[in-house]
Each structure stands twice: as C-alpha cells, then as structure tokens.
Design a protein around this motif. Structure first.
Motif, PDB file in Angstrom:
ATOM      1  N   ARG A  39       3.228 -59.487 -71.121  1.00 44.59           N
ATOM      2  CA  ARG A  39       2.463 -60.172 -69.905  1.00 44.59           C
ATOM      3  C   ARG A  39       1.066 -59.766 -69.981  1.00 44.59           C
ATOM      4  N   HIS A  40       0.190 -60.972 -69.744  1.00 44.94           N
ATOM      5  CA  HIS A  40      -1.119 -61.061 -69.850  1.00 44.94           C
ATOM      6  C   HIS A  40      -1.542 -60.670 -68.678  1.00 44.94           C
ATOM      7  N   THR A  41      -3.095 -60.274 -68.438  1.00 49.38           N
ATOM      8  CA  THR A  41      -3.705 -60.126 -67.239  1.00 49.38           C
ATOM      9  C   THR A  41      -4.199 -61.739 -66.889  1.00 49.38           C
ATOM     10  N   THR A  42      -3.399 -62.535 -66.847  1.00 50.26           N
ATOM     11  CA  THR A  42      -4.120 -63.757 -66.438  1.00 50.26           C
ATOM     12  C   THR A  42      -2.912 -64.273 -65.270  1.00 50.26           C
ATOM     13  N   HIS A  84      -0.437 -69.808 -78.026  1.00 48.97           N
ATOM     14  CA  HIS A  84       0.724 -68.775 -77.594  1.00 48.97           C
ATOM     15  C   HIS A  84       1.874 -69.476 -77.393  1.00 48.97           C
TER      16      HIS A  84
END
Length: 224
Positions: A39-42, A84
C-alpha cells in the motif's frame, strides 16, 4: 489493436482507447500474480507492485506515434514517472471524502495517464465527471484555487458525498463520459481530467490479482 478516439463532455478533452493492446495479456496477468504488493501513501484505494521494464518499453514504443497528435503535445521524449500493477482492495465504508469523489492526478495539461484493464470479471471501468458548481471537467493551474476551495467547502457537508465509491451522478458531480473495463483495453486521458474508477459498492474486492480488479496504471510526462 483497435484504436478509438473520443472526447470528454462539453470541454472536449481528448480520450484514447486501444483494444487488444497486448498479444498475450494472460502472460502479463500471470506476472502480476507473482509480484509483492504494497500500500502506498497516496489516495489510491488499494495496493500496487512494479511492472516489468519490458512493458514500459513496449508502451512507450506503441504510444509514441499516437499521443502527440491525439493530445496536442509539444515535441520531446516521453518519461514514465509511474508504472504499476494496481489492485483495488479498499472497502467502500473505509473511504475518506476525497476518495469518494472524482479526482485529478495533476494540473499539467500535458501530463497523461493510462489505465490498462487486466480483469475479465465485471469490475467496472473508468468514468469522467463535471463538477456541478463550477462546471469544470478538468482542473488546470488557473482553476486549481477556485475548484479546491469550493470542494473543501463541500467536504464539510459530508451528506453531499454518499459513502462508498462514486458511481454516476451525485449532488456534487455529473458523469459526462464512461469507459467500460474491457480485458486488455488501454485508456489514455489527461491527468487533469476529473475521473474515478467505477467500482461496485456491493461486492467484496478480492486481494488476489487473478480474481480482483487488476490494472496497470501509468503516468506519462513529456520531457523537454
């Protein structure tokens, strides 16, 4: 490949569809299943994993002759700052306000995004929207302050944005264009167009790339 050119809403931002992009899309799905997702911080409501470099090279070579004319881009080489595998996994009940309304990825008119659908089940497509109060269908530098000031005001009135993923007209936004999520279809649009994934709020979102809402998401910039 089958190429279709469309426009979005009243403001006629360009939209490009390429069907049958890959000769063997199932091979790419199998590669996706071997990746480690994080999980990305977006604001993306799910998890992502890197795409093979060969795919990026293929995408650059395929799109280069198409994008300059379709999107009126200045001369320059393409850069892919993001590419991605993406898998939507976040439950509708856990979304915050900005995840429940259409978004932009950039205010830069020349910045493009691609969405390559790699699922066969009916996991929805991509929709484009008009903000009702301002009438904006895209947000550039000149519109940024006006739009986000108004959106912040609307965010304070939570009932105006229903819980869950947006799917069609709401009191705040009007859907102006829709693309179906067809397996092995690539969609290209300007990153400043208001858009959102169309995701069924009544279905559980699988975390398995072979079963879930798998796509490849790419950002494209034109370098001077």
């Amino acid at each position: 490949m089958r190429i279709t050119r469309r426009t979005i809403g009243r403001e006629c931002a360009p939209l490009l569809l390429i069907d049958n992009l890959l000769e063997d899309p199932d091979r790419m799905v199998r590669k996706a299943a071997t990746r480690q997702y994080v999980r990305h911080t977006t604001m993306f409501p799910g998890v992502r994993a890197p795409v093979p470099r060969a795919y990026q090279q293929f995408l650059e070579a395929t799109l280069n002759p198409l994008l300059r004319e379709c999107f009126d881009l200045a001369p320059g080489r393409f850069e892919l700052p993001m590419c991605h595998f993406s898998l939507v996994t976040q439950s509708p009940a856990s979304l915050h306000f900005l995840q429940r309304v259409p978004h932009i990825d950039s205010v830069n008119r020349s910045g493009l995004a691609t969405m390559h659908y790699l699922f066969r089940n009916a996991w929805g497509g991509t929709d484009f929207y008009r903000h009702r109060h301002t009438g904006f269908e895209y947000i550039d530098e000149a519109r940024h302050a006006t739009y986000f000031s108004r959106l912040a005001e609307e965010a304070r009135n939570e009932p105006a944005a229903a819980a869950g993923y947006i799917d069609g007209d709401t009191p705040l936004f009007e859907r102006v264009a829709s693309v179906e999520g067809v397996f092995n279809r690539l969609v290209v649009y300007r990153r400043n167009s208001l858009h959102s994934g169309r995701i069924d709020n009544t279905r559980a979102l699988p975390t398995d790339p072979l079963q879930g809402r798998l796509s490849i998401n790419t950002f494209i910039n034109v370098a001077g």
